[in-house]
Motif scaffolding. Structure first.
Motif, PDB file in Angstrom:
ATOM      1  N   VAL A 181       0.729  -1.158   0.108  1.00  0.00           N
ATOM      2  CA  VAL A 181       0.084   0.080   0.061  1.00  0.00           C
ATOM      3  C   VAL A 181       1.022   1.252  -0.007  1.00  0.00           C
ATOM      4  CG1 VAL A 181      -1.691   1.328   1.345  1.00  0.00           C
ATOM      5  CG2 VAL A 181      -2.003  -1.149   1.150  1.00  0.00           C
ATOM      6  N   VAL A 182       2.113   1.133   0.970  1.00  0.00           N
ATOM      7  CA  VAL A 182       2.736   2.469   0.733  1.00  0.00           C
ATOM      8  C   VAL A 182       3.422   2.704  -0.399  1.00  0.00           C
ATOM      9  CG1 VAL A 182       5.076   3.360   2.034  1.00  0.00           C
ATOM     10  CG2 VAL A 182       3.078   2.209   3.419  1.00  0.00           C
ATOM     11  N   LEU A 183       3.942   1.623  -0.925  1.00  0.00           N
ATOM     12  CA  LEU A 183       4.850   1.798  -2.218  1.00  0.00           C
ATOM     13  C   LEU A 183       3.813   2.246  -3.334  1.00  0.00           C
ATOM     14  CD1 LEU A 183       7.356  -1.321  -2.218  1.00  0.00           C
ATOM     15  CD2 LEU A 183       7.635   1.254  -1.882  1.00  0.00           C
ATOM     16  N   ALA A 184       2.551   2.183  -3.205  1.00  0.00           N
ATOM     17  CA  ALA A 184       1.504   2.418  -4.297  1.00  0.00           C
ATOM     18  C   ALA A 184       1.006   3.804  -4.133  1.00  0.00           C
ATOM     19  CB  ALA A 184       0.428   1.424  -4.481  1.00  0.00           C
ATOM     20  N   LEU A 185       0.936   4.354  -2.812  1.00  0.00           N
ATOM     21  CA  LEU A 185       0.522   5.643  -2.721  1.00  0.00           C
ATOM     22  C   LEU A 185       1.008   6.816  -3.512  1.00  0.00           C
ATOM     23  CD1 LEU A 185       0.200   5.668   1.199  1.00  0.00           C
ATOM     24  CD2 LEU A 185      -1.700   5.557  -0.288  1.00  0.00           C
ATOM     25  N   PRO A 186       2.235   7.002  -3.825  1.00  0.00           N
ATOM     26  CA  PRO A 186       2.584   7.987  -4.778  1.00  0.00           C
ATOM     27  C   PRO A 186       1.790   8.159  -5.958  1.00  0.00           C
ATOM     28  CG  PRO A 186       4.491   6.868  -3.763  1.00  0.00           C
ATOM     29  CD  PRO A 186       3.217   6.208  -3.468  1.00  0.00           C
ATOM     30  N   LEU A 187       1.287   7.315  -6.642  1.00  0.00           N
ATOM     31  CA  LEU A 187       0.388   7.099  -7.733  1.00  0.00           C
ATOM     32  C   LEU A 187      -0.889   8.083  -7.518  1.00  0.00           C
ATOM     33  CD1 LEU A 187       0.612   3.580  -9.011  1.00  0.00           C
ATOM     34  CD2 LEU A 187       1.139   5.365 -10.345  1.00  0.00           C
ATOM     35  N   TRP A 188      -1.242   8.359  -6.356  1.00  0.00           N
ATOM     36  CA  TRP A 188      -2.510   8.778  -6.081  1.00  0.00           C
ATOM     37  C   TRP A 188      -2.447  10.145  -5.236  1.00  0.00           C
ATOM     38  CZ3 TRP A 188      -6.395   6.554  -8.227  1.00  0.00           C
ATOM     39  CH2 TRP A 188      -6.359   5.063  -8.363  1.00  0.00           C
ATOM     40  N   MET A 217       1.703  -3.481  -6.203  1.00  0.00           N
ATOM     41  CA  MET A 217       1.486  -4.538  -5.294  1.00  0.00           C
ATOM     42  C   MET A 217       1.674  -5.970  -5.576  1.00  0.00           C
ATOM     43  SD  MET A 217      -2.356  -3.107  -3.854  1.00  0.00           S
ATOM     44  CE  MET A 217      -2.276  -1.613  -2.650  1.00  0.00           C
ATOM     45  N   MET A 218       1.668  -6.202  -6.791  1.00  0.00           N
ATOM     46  CA  MET A 218       2.098  -7.686  -7.276  1.00  0.00           C
ATOM     47  C   MET A 218       3.690  -7.767  -7.263  1.00  0.00           C
ATOM     48  SD  MET A 218      -0.332  -8.948 -10.518  1.00  0.00           S
ATOM     49  CE  MET A 218      -0.297  -7.469 -11.547  1.00  0.00           C
ATOM     50  N   TRP A 219       4.314  -6.718  -7.429  1.00  0.00           N
ATOM     51  CA  TRP A 219       5.719  -6.748  -7.312  1.00  0.00           C
ATOM     52  C   TRP A 219       6.096  -6.836  -5.662  1.00  0.00           C
ATOM     53  CZ3 TRP A 219      10.474  -6.458 -10.272  1.00  0.00           C
ATOM     54  CH2 TRP A 219      10.164  -6.477 -11.578  1.00  0.00           C
ATOM     55  N   VAL A 220       5.336  -6.635  -4.949  1.00  0.00           N
ATOM     56  CA  VAL A 220       5.507  -6.670  -3.355  1.00  0.00           C
ATOM     57  C   VAL A 220       5.190  -7.897  -3.162  1.00  0.00           C
ATOM     58  CG1 VAL A 220       5.145  -5.604  -1.119  1.00  0.00           C
ATOM     59  CG2 VAL A 220       5.612  -4.180  -3.329  1.00  0.00           C
ATOM     60  N   ILE A 221       3.800  -8.403  -3.236  1.00  0.00           N
ATOM     61  CA  ILE A 221       3.172  -9.523  -2.540  1.00  0.00           C
ATOM     62  C   ILE A 221       3.674 -10.914  -3.574  1.00  0.00           C
ATOM     63  CG2 ILE A 221       1.052 -10.775  -2.315  1.00  0.00           C
ATOM     64  CD1 ILE A 221      -0.134  -7.872  -2.168  1.00  0.00           C
ATOM     65  N   GLY A 222       3.865 -10.936  -4.773  1.00  0.00           N
ATOM     66  CA  GLY A 222       4.282 -11.838  -5.524  1.00  0.00           C
ATOM     67  C   GLY A 222       5.685 -12.364  -4.836  1.00  0.00           C
ATOM     68  N   PRO A 223       6.735 -12.075  -4.823  1.00  0.00           N
ATOM     69  CA  PRO A 223       8.027 -12.456  -4.305  1.00  0.00           C
ATOM     70  C   PRO A 223       7.604 -12.830  -2.599  1.00  0.00           C
ATOM     71  CG  PRO A 223       8.652 -10.366  -5.491  1.00  0.00           C
ATOM     72  CD  PRO A 223       7.046 -10.476  -5.345  1.00  0.00           C
ATOM     73  N   ALA A 224       6.874 -12.219  -2.107  1.00  0.00           N
ATOM     74  CA  ALA A 224       6.555 -12.640  -0.590  1.00  0.00           C
ATOM     75  C   ALA A 224       5.809 -13.906  -0.825  1.00  0.00           C
ATOM     76  CB  ALA A 224       5.543 -11.754   0.234  1.00  0.00           C
ATOM     77  N   LEU A 225       4.892 -14.307  -1.810  1.00  0.00           N
ATOM     78  CA  LEU A 225       4.305 -15.635  -1.994  1.00  0.00           C
ATOM     79  C   LEU A 225       5.171 -16.496  -2.235  1.00  0.00           C
ATOM     80  CD1 LEU A 225       0.902 -14.501  -3.951  1.00  0.00           C
ATOM     81  CD2 LEU A 225       1.270 -15.500  -1.108  1.00  0.00           C
ATOM     82  N   ILE A 226       6.187 -16.186  -3.070  1.00  0.00           N
ATOM     83  CA  ILE A 226       7.214 -17.279  -3.444  1.00  0.00           C
ATOM     84  C   ILE A 226       8.086 -17.729  -2.281  1.00  0.00           C
ATOM     85  CG2 ILE A 226       9.606 -17.441  -5.010  1.00  0.00           C
ATOM     86  CD1 ILE A 226       8.332 -15.436  -6.726  1.00  0.00           C
ATOM     87  N   ILE A 279      11.404   1.704   3.002  1.00  0.00           N
ATOM     88  CA  ILE A 279      10.227   1.568   2.027  1.00  0.00           C
ATOM     89  C   ILE A 279       9.423   2.994   2.188  1.00  0.00           C
ATOM     90  CG2 ILE A 279       7.925   0.384   1.599  1.00  0.00           C
ATOM     91  CD1 ILE A 279       9.340  -2.239   2.290  1.00  0.00           C
ATOM     92  N   THR A 280       9.234   3.281   3.185  1.00  0.00           N
ATOM     93  CA  THR A 280       8.244   4.499   3.548  1.00  0.00           C
ATOM     94  C   THR A 280       8.997   5.934   2.816  1.00  0.00           C
ATOM     95  OG1 THR A 280       7.378   3.656   5.496  1.00  0.00           O
ATOM     96  CG2 THR A 280       7.066   6.202   5.231  1.00  0.00           C
ATOM     97  N   SER A 281      10.290   5.834   3.060  1.00  0.00           N
ATOM     98  CA  SER A 281      11.157   7.132   2.785  1.00  0.00           C
ATOM     99  C   SER A 281      11.077   6.939   1.217  1.00  0.00           C
ATOM    100  CB  SER A 281      12.566   7.066   3.241  1.00  0.00           C
ATOM    101  OG  SER A 281      13.255   5.841   2.902  1.00  0.00           O
ATOM    102  N   GLY A 282      11.415   5.967   0.631  1.00  0.00           N
ATOM    103  CA  GLY A 282      11.545   5.700  -0.760  1.00  0.00           C
ATOM    104  C   GLY A 282      10.167   6.241  -1.382  1.00  0.00           C
ATOM    105  N   ALA A 283       8.982   5.977  -0.930  1.00  0.00           N
ATOM    106  CA  ALA A 283       7.626   6.255  -1.390  1.00  0.00           C
ATOM    107  C   ALA A 283       7.745   7.827  -1.082  1.00  0.00           C
ATOM    108  CB  ALA A 283       6.551   5.632  -0.459  1.00  0.00           C
ATOM    109  N   VAL A 284       8.017   8.459  -0.185  1.00  0.00           N
ATOM    110  CA  VAL A 284       7.735   9.906   0.029  1.00  0.00           C
ATOM    111  C   VAL A 284       8.805  10.637  -0.915  1.00  0.00           C
ATOM    112  CG1 VAL A 284       8.546  11.753   1.703  1.00  0.00           C
ATOM    113  CG2 VAL A 284       7.497   9.827   2.388  1.00  0.00           C
ATOM    114  N   ILE A 285      10.261  10.147  -1.418  1.00  0.00           N
ATOM    115  CA  ILE A 285      10.899  10.542  -2.069  1.00  0.00           C
ATOM    116  C   ILE A 285      10.166  10.554  -3.709  1.00  0.00           C
ATOM    117  CG2 ILE A 285      13.013  10.486  -3.516  1.00  0.00           C
ATOM    118  CD1 ILE A 285      14.250   9.329  -0.923  1.00  0.00           C
ATOM    119  N   LEU A 286       9.372   9.495  -3.892  1.00  0.00           N
ATOM    120  CA  LEU A 286       9.069   9.368  -5.178  1.00  0.00           C
ATOM    121  C   LEU A 286       7.772  10.390  -5.320  1.00  0.00           C
ATOM    122  CD1 LEU A 286       8.994   7.553  -7.993  1.00  0.00           C
ATOM    123  CD2 LEU A 286       7.320   6.157  -6.780  1.00  0.00           C
TER     124      LEU A 286
END
Length: 507
Positions: free
Chosen positions: A8-15, A86-95, A334-341
């Motif tokens: 969710v955090v990594l997707a927030l910059p889009l909005w 979200m798939m790039w985050v959740i997909g590797p976690a599922l693997i 992760i949070t700081s990266g999302a803020v920068i973006l």
């Protein structure tokens, strides 16, 4: 919970921004608009048409126009990219979970690679399809040794859908699955085991292989260009980026040091079944070509996949307190990266909004040409503005020469009357500099052969275009050629009327 929160955090910059500062995003958005409207709106119907074909590059072209009927074009595009992140985050976690039985802290390290060059450039179909590929790979691992015929048919459907989403994502999944099965064969090297595993892979990938052999349009570009040594740094930069042209070498370096230290000291262990996959994927990332089949940036596709898969395959054997400390540190990164973006995209989004307001005042059906004022831009990145003029395709309905219309790659096509004044391939996909306009207007190519190779469609441009969009980013401006007359002065761009001359009657 931590993985879901990271997604969710990594997707927030889009909005947070009106539009992401991805170089390819405006062109993709314009294409989705044309598909959604059938290229029938005023102005664009004179230039573009839609020709559906069985292309292995259709994820956004199918999903976003359909979704836009419900929530609008901009929201549909953002939702598509949100799902991709979200798939790039959740997909590797599922693997990771299928390999080790639970999602450990290594899954958070894998999430660092969700922001990569494919994302920041706006390679939307590949980014979406590769994110989905992680899910398919996780399901493949979870069913290892017990796949039923029905499950194999389900995998065949999933792989075929992935193929039509993006060819290279399907090829990468084939590489991952094939190596995983080879790892299983190494553990039990018998003829029966080799046959069983080969048949499973064949069943899953046979429909997509047939689609590639039978349905892919003929006549596309072939061959590859490697530039291995010249592109080594670009490959490294591609793994983790916090915005366009903003690679995070510090973060990547720290992650690599942590990984090497953990492996040497034994508190990080790679799953034995993934060793072959990781080794082959590393070689592929190192030796992938820059250009292949007419597409640029092939060598940028795999470094982030490799990074995410390494940590998806890693088990951190730490005490609970140490694992918690690492998890908190990952959350902070992760949070700081999302803020920068978000800050970067918000600033560029404001600029895009300014251009779109000015473009709406243009009459429908005008032909726009993007021009870069290199002296004014200086060392700043100009790529995020290469396709900005494509916003005008949406509103008021304009023509631009850089919209994605390659025959064997896109369903948006040019009408015959404008094919000669548009870029014919990705090699011709960058705008000219303002200093080149006089030579282009005169059709002079003797002194600069690059003009002939990169901008053949712009020879005598003053006879074919009405408006120049000059990007200067507020810097000291270069001299304006005589054929340009100021129409609108913006804060970072200017619109100029292009004045035809006496030579235009001969064109």
């Amino acid at each position: 919970m931590a993985i879901a929160l990271a997604a969710v955090v990594l997707a927030l910059p889009l909005w947070y921004a009106s539009a992401p500062a991805m170089p390819d995003y405006p062109a993709h958005l314009a294409s989705y608009h044309l598909i959604a409207t059938g290229a029938a709106s005023p102005g664009v119907s004179n230039f573009y048409l839609i020709q559906w074909a069985f292309l292995p590059n259709l994820a956004g072209e199918i999903i976003i126009p359909l979704l836009s009927r419900l929530i609008g074009l901009d929201a549909a595009a953002k939702l598509f990219i949100t799902a991709s992140v979200m798939m790039w985050v959740i997909g590797p976690a599922l693997i990771h979970r299928t390999l080790f039985g639970s999602a450990g802290v290594a899954s958070l390290f894998a999430a660092f690679f969700a922001y990569n060059a494919n994302f920041t450039w706006g390679f939307l179909n590949y980014y979406f399809a590769m994110g989905a590929g992680f899910f398919v790979f996780a399901a493949w691992i979870a069913t290892d040794g017990r796949r039923s015929v029905l499950q194999l048919l389900g995998f065949a459907v999933a792989v075929t859908a992935l193929y039509f989403s993006h060819l290279f994502a399907a090829a990468t999944l084939l590489l991952m699955i094939g190596c995983f099965e080879f790892g299983g064969f190494i553990e039990k090297p018998t003829t029966a085991e080799a046959l069983r595993r080969s048949v499973a892979v064949a069943v899953a990938f046979l429909p997509s292989a047939l689609a590639f052999a039978v349905l892919k349009p003929a006549g596309g570009e072939t061959g590859a260009t490697f530039n291995l040594f010249a592109r080594l740094l670009d490959r490294l930069e591609a793994a983790v980026q916090l915005g366009f042209d903003n690679p995070s070498f510090v973060l990547l370096g720290l992650v690599l040091v942590l990984l090497a230290t953990g492996l040497l000291q034994g508190w990080i262990v790679l799953h034995r079944r993934m060793i072959v996959s990781l080794a082959v994927l590393a070689l592929a990332a190192l030796f992938a070509p820059e250009w292949a089949a007419g597409g640029w940036g092939v060598d940028l596709r795999l470094p982030a996949v490799l990074g995410a898969l390494v940590f998806a395959s890693a088990d951190f054997r730490l005490e609970r307190k140490a694992a918690l400390v690492l998890a908190v540190a990952c959350g902070a990164v992760i949070t700081s990266g999302a803020v920068i973006l978000a800050q970067d995209w918000r600033a560029t989004g404001i600029q895009f909004d300014e251009f779109r307001r000015a473009a709406r005042r243009l009459p429908p059906g005008e032909r726009l040409l993007t021009v870069l004022d290199g002296d004014a831009i200086g060392y700043r990145s100009d790529q995020p503005y290469w396709h900005m003029a494509e916003f005008a395709v949406i509103d008021p309905g304009a023509f631009t020469p850089l919209l994605f219309t390659t025959k064997d790659q896109h369903v948006v096509r040019l009408k015959p009357e404008v094919q000669s004044v548009a870029a014919a391939s990705a090699q011709q996909g960058s705008p000219p500099d303002i200093d080149e306009l006089n030579d282009l207007a005169a059709g002079q190519i003797d002194e600069d052969e690059d003009i002939a190779n990169v901008f053949p469609y712009l020879m005598h441009f003053q006879c074919h275009y009405e408006v120049a969009v000059v990007i200067h980013l507020g810097g000291p401006r270069a001299a304006i050629p005589a054929m340009l007359k100021l129409r609108h002065a913006g804060s970072f761009f200017s619109l100029y009327d292009i004045l035809p001359d006496a030579s235009c009657g001969k064109q």
